[in-house]
Enzyme design. Structure first.
Site, PDB file in Angstrom:
ATOM      1  CD  GLU A  22     -65.447 -62.976 -27.709  1.00 39.08           C
ATOM      2  OE1 GLU A  22     -64.491 -62.752 -28.489  1.00 39.08           O
ATOM      3  OE2 GLU A  22     -65.573 -63.993 -27.022  1.00 39.08           O
ATOM      4  CB  CYS A  33     -60.444 -64.011 -29.387  1.00 42.84           C
ATOM      5  SG  CYS A  33     -61.814 -64.816 -28.605  1.00 42.84           S
TER       6      CYS A  33
END
Ligand code: ADP
Length: 484
Positions: free
Chosen positions: A255, A289
């Site tokens: 990720e 993020c």
């Protein structure tokens, strides 16, 4: 120095025991709100990391696997321990990360949610027999644990990120070697204290190693006994892990970075779009993020929307997360602060207009508190259009048409989160389908949840966390066709 019943030791944890660094090496952990050292934590060497892998190997059971009931109980017990200790774990998290206390405690709940979800859906990992009988055989599909896994996490969600990985790894029966970010190891130590006290895990099932990323990363990449790494962090390190594990063809769940577009059409409910943007953008100080990084507002409504944002931003309080009613804490470190400052300077130099916030010259020195900032007139050549700012800057660009904004939104190597605000359902469907992002909020700025798969397209990663897709990340399907 931080004092907590959940931090009785400041060392690693290997094979069911707290483990010092034999050479006595430590590293310091800072409170970003005060700039003071709050703990010195054991920095482990290659040999302890190898011990952790060995310990993991000894806990892996292939021929007599841990039953679904056993694994479910681990997950439930971790969930319950986190919920019962949410206040204290949240306080530790707030002190090493800086995010407001309530937000930090909310992150503990969020983490507990992943263990809860996996405990409730673990049955999906049970073997099943196909109803068809291809090739005259009876086919059983088993979900085998992939093996000892390396779980590497960043500092922006010190407990959320490990919860996503560890819940699925334990559900699969995979032992793990866990490496937290050096900025925020204390929350992870607290989690290990809770698992040590309240969860009947076999020795070696969970191992904690801290210290130099290069040393730990090397062992995890090189060891043939670690067939999988699950990593959340920068795309730069993600690329390195791909290269460093290529010859062993390890499984990677990655990720990585994001560069989220947040698109506001002229038919949108502008108040809802502004409220959601504030909640989304300033979570974790803008250091997530999934935070909106590029705000595209239809040219007809940009002034009105900018005013709504300014009204909201000007009411926000910045300060030490432990203080009541603080909305925004400090940035994690000086490098993070300087990056946001550079993006603001660059945008203002290239013609952007400050709608809310301070000019860089007025920020002051010697602290990490960056005020929430809104800039309009953003163009594609500015740093904030190209890089992830990872801080409390809202850069607004304008657009005219749907096609143009889809193209602009996709004009990045990243593809993690995106958001679109419009009252037109058909347009929302078209825009979501056109945006190459793993997550596209329609009239919401909400991010991941334990119940749904989350992850990136393009350079934002490989694999999914959360949902049934995340539950299946740590298993390998094995087919056993029976001939007679
Ligand atoms: P961030 O910018 O969010 O800190 P990083 O990618 O630098 O993102 O770090 C995320 C996590 O990866 C941290 O735990 C960090 O220590 C770790 N890390 C950094 N470099 C490596 C590496 N070469 N191998 C393994 N882990 C690494």
């Amino acid at each position: 120095m931080i004092e907590s019943p959940l931090l009785p030791k400041l060392t690693g944890y290997v094979g069911g025991r707290w483990t010092e660094s034999p050479d006595g090496n430590t590293f310091d952990v800072y409170n970003p709100a005060t700039g003071k050292v709050i703990a010195s934590v054991a920095s482990m060497s290659e040999s302890e990391v190898k011990d952790a892998v060995e310990a993991g190997k000894s806990a892996l059971r292939l021929t007599n696997p841990y039953t679904i009931e056993t694994r479910r109980k681990w997950l439930e017990d971790i969930r319950d321990a986190l919920k019962a200790n949410k206040e204290e774990v949240g306080r530790i998290l707030c002190m090493e990360h800086g995010k407001p206390l309530k937000e930090a405690q909310g992150e503990v709940d969020y983490a507990a949610g992943f263990f809860d979800y996996c405990s409730k859906h673990i049955q999906a990992l049970d073997a099943h027999t196909l109803t068809e009988k291809p090739k005259d055989c009876t086919w059983t599909v088993h979900y085998r644990p992939i093996g000892v896994t390396g779980l590497i996490t960043p500092w922006n969600f010190p407990i959320g990120m490990i919860a996503k990985k560890l819940s699925a790894a334990l559900a699969a029966g995979c032992p793990s070697v866990i490496k937290p970010a050096s900025e925020t190891p204390l929350t992870m130590i607290a989690v290990f204290t809770l698992m040590d006290k309240h969860v009947d895990l076999p020795d070696g099932m969970v191992n904690l190693v801290m210290g130099k990323a290069s040393v730990i990363g090397k062992v995890l990449c090189e060891s043939p006994d670690v067939p999988m790494l699950s990593f959340t962090g920068s795309t730069e390190v993600g690329r390195k892990l791909i290269l460093d594990t290529a010859d062993q063809v390890k499984k990677l769940a990655l990720e990585l970075g994001g560069n989220a577009p947040y698109i506001v059409f002229d038919d949108a409910d502008l108040d809802a779009a502004a409220d959601n943007l504030i909640a989304n953008k300033f979570r974790g100080g803008g250091q997530t993020c999934v935070c909106a990084n590029r705000i595209f507002v239809h040219e007809k409504v940009v002034d009105e929307f900018g005013q709504k944002l300014a009204d909201r931003v000007n009411r926000m309080t910045v300060g030490d997360g432990l203080t009541e009613d603080v909305d925004l804490g400090p940035l994690i470190n000086k490098a993070g602060f300087d990056k946001v400052k550079r993006h603001v300077e660059d945008a203002l130099e290239k013609g952007g207009e400050l709608v809310a916030g301070k000019k860089p010259a007025d920020l002051g020195e010697g602290h990490l508190f960056f005020p929430p900032t809104v800039i309009s007139g953003i163009t594609p050549d500015m740093c904030c259009s190209r890089e992830e700012t990872f801080g409390p800057l809202v850069p607004m660009a304008t657009f005219r048409s749907e096609e143009e904004v889809i193209e602009a939104g996709n004009d990045t190597e990243f593809g993690l989160a995106s958001y679109v605000f419009t009252a037109d359902a058909e347009r929302a469907q078209r825009v979501a389908a056109g945006l190459r992002f793993g997550h596209c909020g329609w009239n919401t700025g909400t991010g991941p949840t334990p119940e749904a798969p989350f992850g990136g397209m393009k350079a934002s990663g490989i694999g999914r966390e959360g949902g049934l897709e995340g539950l299946f990340e740590f298993v390998e399907a094995q087919t056993v066709p029976r001939g007679f």
